[in-house]
Design a protein around this motif. Structure first.
Motif, PDB file in Angstrom:
ATOM      1  N   ALA A  11       0.824  -1.212   0.000  1.00 42.26           N
ATOM      2  CA  ALA A  11       0.000   0.000   0.000  1.00 42.26           C
ATOM      3  C   ALA A  11       0.860   1.266   0.000  1.00 42.26           C
ATOM      4  CB  ALA A  11      -0.928  -0.006   1.204  1.00 42.26           C
ATOM      5  N   THR A  12       2.143   1.138   0.415  1.00 45.37           N
ATOM      6  CA  THR A  12       2.990   2.333   0.466  1.00 45.37           C
ATOM      7  C   THR A  12       3.335   2.871  -0.924  1.00 45.37           C
ATOM      8  OG1 THR A  12       5.015   1.022   0.554  1.00 45.37           O
ATOM      9  CG2 THR A  12       4.072   1.686   2.664  1.00 45.37           C
ATOM     10  N   TRP A  13       3.281   2.018  -1.932  1.00 46.53           N
ATOM     11  CA  TRP A  13       3.617   2.506  -3.278  1.00 46.53           C
ATOM     12  C   TRP A  13       2.462   2.429  -4.266  1.00 46.53           C
ATOM     13  CZ3 TRP A  13       2.808  -1.174  -6.900  1.00 46.53           C
ATOM     14  CH2 TRP A  13       2.870  -2.514  -6.489  1.00 46.53           C
ATOM     15  N   GLU A  14       1.440   1.646  -3.933  1.00 48.49           N
ATOM     16  CA  GLU A  14       0.340   1.463  -4.896  1.00 48.49           C
ATOM     17  C   GLU A  14      -0.367   2.770  -5.231  1.00 48.49           C
ATOM     18  OE1 GLU A  14      -0.884  -3.209  -4.109  1.00 48.49           O
ATOM     19  OE2 GLU A  14      -1.608  -1.663  -2.735  1.00 48.49           O
ATOM     20  N   SER A  15      -0.258   3.744  -4.329  1.00 49.52           N
ATOM     21  CA  SER A  15      -0.865   5.053  -4.564  1.00 49.52           C
ATOM     22  C   SER A  15      -0.201   5.790  -5.726  1.00 49.52           C
ATOM     23  CB  SER A  15      -0.696   5.909  -3.316  1.00 49.52           C
ATOM     24  OG  SER A  15       0.701   6.100  -3.085  1.00 49.52           O
TER      25      SER A  15
END
Ligand code: PLP
Length: 463
Positions: free
Chosen positions: A39-43
């Motif tokens: 979730a830290t990079w999926e944004s």
């Protein structure tokens, strides 16, 4: 010392457990951590790192990986497929880098475990080749100041003197006259980046090619970052100078399949204009009691999974797939650069490509970083001058990310103006681990390394 990761949520293992844990339980714990961390990079707000970011592509590669994960590619009699995959990865990379233009020499390559691995093998090959061909005993290489630390590491490991050439502060490109003047009889190679990690700019490789030819030294082009995307940028009409084997002085190029090749971490391709340079670093021990030993590079045993997955990614995507991804990345990078330039307080360094770096002459750019972090952005921080860099990857090409960057940056500039008199909270560390950087920088870095590498000492005592 921060608390031990996931302490209190998952069993902490201080000792090898006497009894095994059921597979579903192990997998469930892994899945929970992976999903949270993704979730830290999926944004799409994280610079670099996740070059592909496409879970469907990851699933496909995992399947390919799984079929060969257990195979040791050092034992080729048992896995002819590894020879097929490896040589085709090399051939496809040479094709992309225009090895067809080579008229003298036999272009070859080797697959290393990453960009640092490729660079280390290249430096070792130049050292050994120059020792054999020219009797060089005290080798030196010349890199631009912007050249990756992997060159410093390779020189440190292999006893090569590293000469660091200055770069132009405005264009960020290497001073080729300086390089020309500092080549001597012990210089085994000079280095240029296409593109460099810091600014996303491409050194004048054409000029370096002439210099290398005139002095009879090697020219390594570090295409670790750009090797699998800049050729498509060229095809799409972006202003990307020629940096490959079409220039006659280029003797080797590194290109990371584990970056814009969209393969898993753990592979990179090192290509050579001629076989003789690569072969100079082969290792043989023919008189060993355990049998005649030889290995093509520094690694011993290697998993067949990585080679299979890398091959699968390249074959599945094809030029069309890479071109399509490159188009979206270059377009997003251009949109984001326009956002930066819309603020007169901000300045982009040099003429970048898919990766750009920006600074400010009016306030410390780390104020912008401080604010953007609160909004979930993760940039890479630089120094001399303080600057932030964004390597645009596929996650940023998702709908809405460039627009969010634009809006958040506007608010961040206002914040930075308001806080121009204060000290920013963040500082410059490769890879984005940032914290209060002081004059005791080396001590601080040792502390960061300690937190990572000595975490085992912080494992909580048994309950
Ligand atoms: C990433 C990179 C490297 C090598 O890094 P690895 O982390 O070992 O893959 C070398 N040069 C440049 C320009 C890079 O961006």
């Amino acid at each position: 010392m921060t608390t031990f990761p996931y302490d209190g949520r998952f069993t902490v293992h201080r000792r090898l457990p006497e009894h095994g844990t059921p597979r579903p339980e192990v997998l469930e714990a892994l899945r929970t951590m992976a999903v949270e961390e993704d979730a830290t990079w999926e944004s799409g707000k994280c610079s670099g790192t996740m070059y592909c970011g496409d879970h469907e592509h990851y699933r496909f590669m995992n399947e390919a990986f799984g079929l060969f994960a257990h195979v040791n590619v050092l034992q080729r009699d048992m896995c002819p497929s590894a020879t097929k995959f490896e040589s085709e990865i090399i051939a496809m990379s040479l094709d992309l880098l225009h090895a067809e233009a080579v008229t003298s020499g036999e272009p070859v390559g080797l697959v290393a475990t990453g960009g640092t691995g490729s660079i280390c093998h290249a430096m070792l090959a130049y050292r050994e080749y120059a020792a054999a061909e020219r009797g060089v005993r005290r080798p030196n290489v010349i890199k631009p100041e912007t050249g990756h630390p992997a060159f410093d590491k390779a020189c440190h490991l292999f006893g090569i003197e590293l000469r660091v050439a200055p770069v132009d502060p405005v264009t960020t490109l290497v001073d080729t006259d300086w390089v020309d003047r500092h080549i001597d009889g012990d210089t085994v190679a000079i280095i240029g980046s296409a593109c460099n990690y810091g600014y996303g700019t491409v050194d004048p490789i054409d000029r370096m090619s002439e210099i290398a030819l005139r002095h009879g030294v090697g020219l390594h082009v570090d295409g670790c970052l750009g090797g699998f995307i800049l050729p498509f940028g060229q095809e799409l009409g972006y202003d990307v100078p020629v940096f490959d084997y079409r220039l006659p002085g280029v003797t080797s190029i590194s290109a990371d399949t584990h970056k814009y090749g969209y393969a898993f971490k753990g592979t990179s391709v090192l290509t050579f204009r001629d076989k003789a340079i690569r072969n100079a670093q082969y290792f043989f021990l023919s008189g060993w009691s355990g049998g005649k030993y030889c290995s093509p590079g520094m690694e011993g045993s290697r998993s067949g999974g990585l080679i299979a997955a890398t091959w699968a990614a390249m074959v599945q995507l094809g030029r069309e797939g890479y071109r399509q991804y490159a188009r979206a990345i270059f377009e997003t990078a251009a949109t984001m650069q326009r956002s930066v330039l819309s603020h007169p307080e901000l300045r982009i360094l040099g003429s970048p490509t898919f990766l750009f770096s920006f600074t400010s002459d009016e306030f410390d750019i780390y104020h912008v970083n401080d604010f953007m972090r609160e909004r979930g952005w993760r940039f890479n921080g630089q120094q001399y001058p303080n600057a932030l860099h964004m390597a645009v990857t596929r996650p940023q090409t998702q709908d809405g990310v460039a627009a969010a960057f634009d809006g958040d940056l506007t608010d961040a500039v206002a914040y930075a103006r308001a806080h121009a008199g204060d000290a920013p909270r963040s500082g410059a560390i490769y890879g984005g681990v940032a914290g209060g950087l002081t004059d005791e920088a080396d001590e601080f870095i040792k502390m960061v390394m300690g937190e990572m590498m000595d975490a085992q000492q912080a494992i909580p005592a048994d309950a």
